[in-house]
Design an enzyme around this catalytic site. Structure first.
Site, PDB file in Angstrom:
ATOM      1  N   GLU A   1      58.311 100.898  -5.242  1.00 40.31           N
ATOM      2  CA  GLU A   1      57.536 100.431  -6.160  1.00 40.31           C
ATOM      3  C   GLU A   1      57.331  98.897  -6.265  1.00 40.31           C
ATOM      4  O   GLU A   1      58.342  98.301  -6.441  1.00 40.31           O
ATOM      5  CB  GLU A   1      57.915 101.247  -7.775  1.00 40.31           C
ATOM      6  CG  GLU A   1      57.035 100.806  -8.751  1.00 40.31           C
ATOM      7  CD  GLU A   1      57.389 101.090 -10.269  1.00 40.31           C
ATOM      8  OE1 GLU A   1      58.395 101.700 -10.186  1.00 40.31           O
ATOM      9  OE2 GLU A   1      56.710 100.692 -11.234  1.00 40.31           O
TER      10      GLU A   1
ATOM     11  N   ARG B   1      73.017 107.432  -4.397  1.00 41.08           N
ATOM     12  CA  ARG B   1      72.832 105.848  -4.426  1.00 41.08           C
ATOM     13  C   ARG B   1      73.957 105.223  -3.778  1.00 41.08           C
ATOM     14  O   ARG B   1      75.189 105.516  -3.926  1.00 41.08           O
ATOM     15  CB  ARG B   1      72.552 105.407  -5.830  1.00 41.08           C
ATOM     16  CG  ARG B   1      71.242 105.634  -6.252  1.00 41.08           C
ATOM     17  CD  ARG B   1      71.386 105.068  -7.879  1.00 41.08           C
ATOM     18  NE  ARG B   1      70.629 103.830  -7.929  1.00 41.08           N
ATOM     19  CZ  ARG B   1      69.253 103.801  -7.996  1.00 41.08           C
ATOM     20  NH1 ARG B   1      68.581 104.871  -7.891  1.00 41.08           N
ATOM     21  NH2 ARG B   1      68.640 102.819  -8.031  1.00 41.08           N
TER      22      ARG B   1
ATOM     23  N   LYS C   1      66.631  96.707 -10.259  1.00 36.24           N
ATOM     24  CA  LYS C   1      65.617  95.763 -10.347  1.00 36.24           C
ATOM     25  C   LYS C   1      65.570  94.967 -11.843  1.00 36.24           C
ATOM     26  O   LYS C   1      65.161  93.774 -11.844  1.00 36.24           O
ATOM     27  CB  LYS C   1      64.214  96.286  -9.825  1.00 36.24           C
ATOM     28  CG  LYS C   1      64.072  96.086  -8.285  1.00 36.24           C
ATOM     29  CD  LYS C   1      62.819  96.811  -7.993  1.00 36.24           C
ATOM     30  CE  LYS C   1      62.537  98.173  -7.907  1.00 36.24           C
ATOM     31  NZ  LYS C   1      61.318  98.659  -7.395  1.00 36.24           N
TER      32      LYS C   1
HETATM   33  P1  ATP Z   1      65.389 100.298  -9.381  1.00 34.27           P
HETATM   34  O1  ATP Z   1      66.167 101.001 -10.264  1.00 34.27           O
HETATM   35  O2  ATP Z   1      66.328  98.907  -8.799  1.00 34.27           O
HETATM   36  O3  ATP Z   1      64.113  99.895  -9.796  1.00 34.27           O
HETATM   37  P2  ATP Z   1      64.163 102.107  -7.933  1.00 34.27           P
HETATM   38  O4  ATP Z   1      64.949 103.298  -7.229  1.00 34.27           O
HETATM   39  O5  ATP Z   1      63.513 102.300  -9.166  1.00 34.27           O
HETATM   40  O6  ATP Z   1      65.210 100.886  -8.045  1.00 34.27           O
HETATM   41  P3  ATP Z   1      62.090 102.067  -6.163  1.00 34.27           P
HETATM   42  O7  ATP Z   1      61.252 101.132  -5.510  1.00 34.27           O
HETATM   43  O8  ATP Z   1      61.411 103.347  -7.151  1.00 34.27           O
HETATM   44  O9  ATP Z   1      63.153 101.405  -6.692  1.00 34.27           O
HETATM   45  O10 ATP Z   1      62.902 102.853  -4.758  1.00 34.27           O
HETATM   46  C1  ATP Z   1      62.237 103.116  -3.421  1.00 34.27           C
HETATM   47  C2  ATP Z   1      63.383 103.926  -2.827  1.00 34.27           C
HETATM   48  O11 ATP Z   1      64.562 103.178  -2.794  1.00 34.27           O
HETATM   49  C3  ATP Z   1      63.644 105.009  -3.610  1.00 34.27           C
HETATM   50  O12 ATP Z   1      63.165 106.322  -2.623  1.00 34.27           O
HETATM   51  C4  ATP Z   1      64.793 104.936  -4.299  1.00 34.27           C
HETATM   52  O13 ATP Z   1      65.345 106.104  -4.469  1.00 34.27           O
HETATM   53  C5  ATP Z   1      65.552 104.072  -3.045  1.00 34.27           C
HETATM   54  N1  ATP Z   1      66.827 103.444  -3.571  1.00 34.27           N
HETATM   55  C6  ATP Z   1      66.833 102.516  -4.744  1.00 34.27           C
HETATM   56  N2  ATP Z   1      67.980 102.040  -4.846  1.00 34.27           N
HETATM   57  C7  ATP Z   1      68.676 102.763  -4.123  1.00 34.27           C
HETATM   58  C8  ATP Z   1      70.305 102.689  -4.033  1.00 34.27           C
HETATM   59  N3  ATP Z   1      71.134 101.991  -4.709  1.00 34.27           N
HETATM   60  N4  ATP Z   1      70.702 103.483  -2.976  1.00 34.27           N
HETATM   61  C9  ATP Z   1      69.919 104.170  -2.049  1.00 34.27           C
HETATM   62  N5  ATP Z   1      68.632 104.499  -2.293  1.00 34.27           N
HETATM   63  C10 ATP Z   1      68.034 103.616  -3.225  1.00 34.27           C
HETATM   64 MG    MG Z   2      61.837 103.140  -9.666  1.00 34.37          MG
END
Ligand code: ATP
Ligand code: MG
Length: 613
Positions: free
Chosen positions: A59, A304, A314
């Site tokens: 995102e 994760r 983020k």
């Molecule tokens: P945040 O919680 O930091 O906003 P998010 O998961 O909401 O992270 P996205 O931009 O939606 O961020 O994530 C893009 C991809 O990266 C998703 O498929 C998510 O599952 C993966 N991802 C994010 N953080 C991790 C992590 N710590 N380990 C593995 N995969 C991750």
């Molecule tokens: Mg997200």
């Protein structure tokens, strides 16, 4: 060895799953229309040349961090290893928090990590917002089939009627409204006739489901907000849980890898795609063809990655930026890819860490030292060497004119640019009568076992012990003869004599044995440099454990900047060049601030684990 042995055991469960699918031919023969599209579009295309399709779906509401790197390496890596294609997809369904700046930064960072989305002559970079038309049509279809309704309860009422784990939900008074009325209402929502929050479109599934996500989840909401890609075209936006499965299906994704928190969403993911991939007959008798083609994508969750001393949310990272705790998203202390890059971390090290940590069904904590170990292993062979003095103390070689016949003589010295890579050639610099040494390489009252410069000292028996001898690395042996005190009582300057005929690389070099070798740079050609010495941003290995605000455990020593002197061989290096400052660690020329005549280095990591971090 004779024949190839049994196939290597897959290193983690995602590989095992994909290998099973490939062996079973689960995805064989499915078609791909050359670009994302609905059932008809794909049906008209050739058999998909990609054996699997994965996607990395960020995102664009912030910068990528080390957790995303894990997901990038998994998705792109699996596609590469199994003859597939990985799409880069911007999951830009949430207009208010998303910006073009983030989109650009994400593209740059995925490339930097070494991946790309060009395959078979086309680019597989997609935007969820490109699918808004389809998503809306699909919503109308659900409404027409009596599978979705517009709910005009307040958000509070909706929350209350949802129930909880112990209590089933109760039906909204709007749940049984006729499809035609719902359709009219949905169109009003779309046409901007209602205010934000006035109503939502909900899937009609099961208010008593033990899975709360199936209790008529919201799928569209009103948001009079400008979208960075679609502008003012829409004032309703799909919910993430509705949009994501559709995005996967339109793109022909086979394995939709996501993190564990989405496990409870999987039943809805499957429910929605099944509804859109089945033919349907409307109450008025109209026959509708499936909107989505089969086989449908499959969601698979993995744990994760968390890294000690780092936060990977983020939202929390943004707070550090907004509060001015760090200088920006690419502050070298940030676990963003932009920050890691600026700090001097390499794509190879990050990929190695991602590989080494596999994939599992639980969230994992990885010790920061694992990443640093991978980094040192990569930089060891890459980083050129140089001497640098980070805490400079002047050393005067008092017999210079005597030894070299002239007070202005400069003695050329050289050293390999890299000890194991002769092809990189030699570094050249001079030794002169005044050099900078590290303050810690001189001690008035040396601790036991100290083998560097110490002044001559009176012994208990009345005799004077000679001063300490060291080798000035790549130069001569020098013997300390005394020192000057500064007004504040500290040491202002050290005096030493060169021991003649002891130059490194000459036959006399071994004639005088010394126990210590120290780094130096000569005042005549040293280059000034600003050096930023970084440590972890937090003092706790799990900074946000138990919901703690990580700002409570900030490390006050996470950044210390010093004015250093470095070897002149570094004069022409470009920003982002990796250098090992001998004895000090790995450094990188800062990609923002380093410029000709203005050297700025960031300490990437120390030479050994656990020192000065
Ligand atoms: P945040 O919680 O930091 O906003 P998010 O998961 O909401 O992270 P996205 O931009 O939606 O961020 O994530 C893009 C991809 O990266 C998703 O498929 C998510 O599952 C993966 N991802 C994010 N953080 C991790 C992590 N710590 N380990 C593995 N995969 C991750
Ligand atoms: Mg997200």
């Amino acid at each position: 060895m004779s024949e190839a042995g049994p196939p290597a055991k897959p290193t983690h469960f995602l590989r095992a799953l994909i290998e099973q699918d490939l062996a079973a031919g689960t995805w064989d023969g499915r078609r791909f229309g050359g670009s994302p599209g609905d059932a008809a579009h794909h049906a008209a295309g050739p058999v998909d040349p990609a054996r699997i399709r994965t996607r990395f779906p960020p995102e664009p509401n912030g910068y990528l961090h080390i957790g995303h790197a894990k997901s990038i390496c998994l998705n792109f890596g699996l596609a590469r290893d199994y003859g597939g294609i990985c799409h880069l997809r911007f999951d830009d369904t949430n207009p208010e928090k998303e910006e073009q700046e983030y989109v650009d930064a994400i593209v740059e960072m995925v490339r930097w990590l070494g991946f790309d989305w060009e395959a078979g002559g086309s680019s597989h970079l997609y935007h969820a917002s490109d699918y808004f038309d389809f998503m809306y049509l699909a919503a109308e279809r659900l409404v027409e089939r009596g599978l979705a309704y517009v709910d005009e309860q307040t958000p509070e009422q909706m929350r209350a009627s949802r129930g909880d784990f112990a209590t089933p939900g109760t039906a909204s008074p709007f749940r049984d409204r006729a499809p035609a009325d719902n359709l009219a209402r949905l169109r009003e929502m779309r046409d901007g006739r209602h205010a934000d929050g006035a109503m939502v479109l909900r899937a009609k599934i099961d208010m008593a489901s033990p899975n709360l996500n199936l209790r008529d989840p919201a799928i569209y909401r009103i948001k009079h907000a400008r979208h960075h890609a679609t502008g003012d075209r829409w004032c309703i936006y799909p919910m993430y849980t509705y949009a994501h499965p559709i995005e996967d299906a339109l793109e022909g994704i086979t394995h939709s890898l996501c993190t564990l928190e989405f496990e409870d969403q999987r039943p809805f993911y499957d429910w929605l795609l099944e509804r859109l991939a089945e033919p349907a007959t409307l109450p008025d008798g109209r026959e509708l063809a499936p909107m989505l083609r089969r086989p449908l994508p499959r969601q698979i969750e993995f744990g994760r990655l968390n890294l000690t001393y780092v936060i990977t949310s983020k939202r929390r990272l943004k707070a550090l930026v907004d509060d001015g705790i760090v200088s920006g998203w690419d502050d070298p202390r940030m676990p963003t890819l932009a920050g890691l890059r600026r700090r001097g971390y390499t794509p190879a090290a990050i990929r190695q860490m991602a590989d080494d940590t596999g994939a599992s069904k639980t969230n994992i904590w990885v010790d920061h030292a694992v990443l640093e170990g991978a980094l040192r292993a990569d930089l060891e062979g890459k980083a050129r060497r140089a001497m640098a003095v980070l805490d400079p103390l002047p050393l005067v070689l008092t017999n210079w004119a005597e030894v070299f016949g002239s007070a202005t003589h400069l003695e050329p010295c050289s050293a390999p640019a890299h000890p194991q890579r002769p092809e990189l050639g030699a570094r050249r610099f001079h030794l002169g009568p005044e050099v900078w040494i590290e303050r810690e390489d001189f001690a008035v009252d040396p601790p036991k076992g100290y083998h560097r410069l110490v002044p001559p000292r009176m012994q208990p028996d009345g005799t004077t012990a000679p001063g300490g001898r060291v080798r000035l690395k790549y130069g001569y042996v020098a013997e300390c003869t005394g020192f000057d005190r500064a007004d504040d009582g500290g040491v202002a300057r050290v005096h030493a004599r060169i021991v003649p005929d002891t130059k490194s690389g000459t036959p006399g070099a071994d004639a005088v044995k010394v126990k210590g070798t120290i780094g130096w740079v000569a005042a005549c050609d040293a280059m000034p440099a600003t050096v930023h010495l970084y440590e972890h941003l937090f003092t706790e290995p799990q900074p946000d454990a138990g919901g703690r605000d990580p700002r409570e455990v900030l490390n006050p020593a996470s950044l210390r900047s010093v004015q250093a002197w470095v070897e002149p061989s570094l004069a022409g290096i470009e920003a982002e060049t990796h250098v090992q400052f001998e004895r000090h660690g790995y450094f990188v020329a800062d990609r923002r601030e380093h410029a000709p005549g203005h050297a700025v280095f960031n300490r990437t990591t120390t030479l050994k684990d656990g020192r000065g971090r």
